[in-house]
Scaffold this motif. Structure first.
Motif, PDB file in Angstrom:
ATOM      1  N   PRO A  46       0.944  -1.097  -0.124  1.00 49.52           N
ATOM      2  CA  PRO A  46      -0.152  -0.081  -0.017  1.00 49.52           C
ATOM      3  C   PRO A  46       1.090   1.235  -0.046  1.00 49.52           C
ATOM      4  CG  PRO A  46      -0.893  -1.622   1.430  1.00 49.52           C
ATOM      5  CD  PRO A  46       0.472  -1.974   1.277  1.00 49.52           C
TER       6      PRO A  46
ATOM      7  N   THR B 256     -11.627  -0.422   2.454  1.00 47.59           N
ATOM      8  CA  THR B 256     -11.436  -1.558   3.302  1.00 47.59           C
ATOM      9  C   THR B 256     -12.638  -1.664   4.241  1.00 47.59           C
ATOM     10  OG1 THR B 256     -10.199  -0.054   4.593  1.00 47.59           O
ATOM     11  CG2 THR B 256      -8.972  -1.195   3.143  1.00 47.59           C
TER      12      THR B 256
ATOM     13  N   ARG C  64     -12.571  -0.268   7.128  1.00 46.38           N
ATOM     14  CA  ARG C  64     -11.857   0.090   8.299  1.00 46.38           C
ATOM     15  C   ARG C  64     -11.751   1.722   8.820  1.00 46.38           C
ATOM     16  NH1 ARG C  64      -6.573   0.154  10.288  1.00 46.38           N
ATOM     17  NH2 ARG C  64      -6.272  -0.644  12.353  1.00 46.38           N
TER      18      ARG C  64
ATOM     19  N   ASP D 118      -8.063   2.931   8.575  1.00 48.95           N
ATOM     20  CA  ASP D 118      -7.284   3.056   7.013  1.00 48.95           C
ATOM     21  C   ASP D 118      -7.593   4.371   6.579  1.00 48.95           C
ATOM     22  OD1 ASP D 118      -6.360   0.523   7.735  1.00 48.95           O
ATOM     23  OD2 ASP D 118      -7.918  -0.485   6.574  1.00 48.95           O
TER      24      ASP D 118
ATOM     25  N   GLN E 195       1.517   4.962   3.527  1.00 54.32           N
ATOM     26  CA  GLN E 195       1.011   3.765   3.813  1.00 54.32           C
ATOM     27  C   GLN E 195      -0.119   3.977   5.109  1.00 54.32           C
ATOM     28  OE1 GLN E 195       3.800   0.665   3.330  1.00 54.32           O
ATOM     29  NE2 GLN E 195       2.802  -0.724   4.906  1.00 54.32           N
TER      30      GLN E 195
ATOM     31  N   ASP F 166      -2.374   2.500   7.046  1.00 59.26           N
ATOM     32  CA  ASP F 166      -2.860   1.576   7.830  1.00 59.26           C
ATOM     33  C   ASP F 166      -2.697   1.669   9.308  1.00 59.26           C
ATOM     34  OD1 ASP F 166      -0.523   0.759   7.268  1.00 59.26           O
ATOM     35  OD2 ASP F 166      -0.887  -1.491   7.250  1.00 59.26           O
TER      36      ASP F 166
ATOM     37  N   ARG G 136      -3.446   2.406  13.489  1.00 60.68           N
ATOM     38  CA  ARG G 136      -4.432   1.765  14.551  1.00 60.68           C
ATOM     39  C   ARG G 136      -4.225   2.642  15.666  1.00 60.68           C
ATOM     40  NH1 ARG G 136      -1.490  -3.740  13.746  1.00 60.68           N
ATOM     41  NH2 ARG G 136      -2.026  -2.954  11.647  1.00 60.68           N
TER      42      ARG G 136
ATOM     43  N   THR H 124       1.116   3.877  13.448  1.00 61.06           N
ATOM     44  CA  THR H 124       1.243   3.212  12.287  1.00 61.06           C
ATOM     45  C   THR H 124       1.341   1.553  12.705  1.00 61.06           C
ATOM     46  OG1 THR H 124       3.741   3.078  12.237  1.00 61.06           O
ATOM     47  CG2 THR H 124       2.963   4.991  11.258  1.00 61.06           C
ATOM     48  N   ALA H 125       1.213   0.769  11.739  1.00 57.63           N
ATOM     49  CA  ALA H 125       1.257  -0.581  11.736  1.00 57.63           C
ATOM     50  C   ALA H 125       2.568  -1.061  12.515  1.00 57.63           C
ATOM     51  CB  ALA H 125       0.970  -1.157  10.535  1.00 57.63           C
TER      52      ALA H 125
ATOM     53  N   TYR I 239      -9.923   3.709   3.264  1.00 63.09           N
ATOM     54  CA  TYR I 239      -9.512   3.283   2.124  1.00 63.09           C
ATOM     55  C   TYR I 239      -7.845   3.286   2.212  1.00 63.09           C
ATOM     56  CZ  TYR I 239     -13.737   4.603  -0.472  1.00 63.09           C
ATOM     57  OH  TYR I 239     -14.923   4.709  -1.249  1.00 63.09           O
ATOM     58  N   LEU I 240      -7.389   2.434   1.438  1.00 54.83           N
ATOM     59  CA  LEU I 240      -5.831   2.481   1.303  1.00 54.83           C
ATOM     60  C   LEU I 240      -5.326   2.772   0.040  1.00 54.83           C
ATOM     61  CD1 LEU I 240      -4.923  -0.782   3.771  1.00 54.83           C
ATOM     62  CD2 LEU I 240      -4.623   1.778   3.857  1.00 54.83           C
TER      63      LEU I 240
END
Length: 280
Positions: free
Chosen positions: A32, A92, A94, A97, A119, A121, A123, A132-133, A233-234
């Motif tokens: 992504p 997504t 989510r 995202d 990027q 995604d 949380r 970030t992730a 969206y990603l």
């Protein structure tokens, strides 16, 4: 005459470097927010070059504005730049995202200092911070972003809402369907605003790994009207596997052609030496 052989060998080395970038693009076709790297031809002056200097020149990865200052005289005749075209957006569903439908980068804080990514995604960590992730802090215009709600609402300008009233105003009658970005009630107050920045030369980025990049110079904060955040969206990678395969085939054919030139020249030189020996 050594210049001919040097140019052939130099061109072959450029081709091997170009194949490295093609391979990296293909490896990140599903990453992504990834921006493909492309090679651009550069005119290199060749005034009485030394053979060893031409073959041993260093590769330049500087921006186009600094070619004259940073490109060694006998370096590979190409410049590496990022293709900054926006990839397609993938829904997504989510809430954490986020994608940028236009230019810019999200700013995050790493152990080494600020870094930048597309990027999105994200949380929420155990301390209620948007990360970030990989756990790096996602920065807002006022610093780190702390949230109490697990599903915040984020509009197109990057404003972050977490009140129940704001969330309800963004959905269609409690159905859970988002009405769209940029829509929020007049009395709703954002708890934070995402920090989205841009670089003067967006093509001259340096990859830091993990989807993070650094740019040339000091980044500037984008105007609210220019920010295009899409929640849920990603952004897909802008790599086209077919385009990269075509580039790979063309590069390999060019390498083979230059290899034949080098071999033919070497044979010709050998024959010339033998004839001179016979005459002596």
């Amino acid at each position: 005459m050594q210049q001919i052989l040097a140019l052939g060998l130099k061109s072959m080395r450029d081709d091997t470097l170009r194949l490295d970038y093609v391979a990296a693009n293909l490896a990140n076709a599903m990453t992504p927010g990834y921006k493909r790297e492309v090679t651009v031809g550069v005119t290199v002056p060749l005034v009485n070059p030394q053979f060893s200097a031409m073959v041993d020149g260093l590769h330049a990865g500087s921006s186009s504005s600094a070619i004259a200052n940073s490109l060694p005289p006998f370096s590979p005749s190409m410049l590496v730049q990022a293709d900054v075209s926006v990839g397609t957006l993938k829904s997504t569903g989510r809430g954490l995202d986020l994608a940028l439908a236009g230019p810019g980068y999200f700013e995050v804080l790493t152990e080494a200092g600020p870094a930048y990514t597309r990027q999105g995604d994200f949380r929420i960590d155990g301390r209620g911070r948007l990360v970030t992730a990989a756990g790096q802090l996602v920065m807002g215009q006022g610093g780190e972003i702390r949230l109490n709600a697990a599903e915040p609402v984020i509009d197109a300008a990057g404003n972050v809402f977490e009140s129940q009233g704001a969330a309800a105003a963004f959905t269609d009658g409690g159905s859970g369907k988002a009405l769209g970005t940029g829509m929020h009630p007049a009395d709703a107050q954002p708890v934070a605003r995402l920090k989205v920045v841009q670089f003067d030369d967006p093509k001259a980025i340096q990859r830091q790994g993990g989807g993070l990049v650094q740019g040339a110079g000091v980044p500037t904060q984008m105007k609210d009207a220019d920010i295009q955040v899409r929640q849920g969206y990603l952004e897909n990678s802008n790599v086209s596997a077919m385009q990269e395969m075509v580039q790979m085939i063309q590069t390999m054919r060019h390498f083979e052609s230059m290899q034949k030139v080098a071999i033919s020249y070497d044979d010709m030189t050998g024959q010339a030496v033998r004839k001179l020996g016979d005459l002596a």
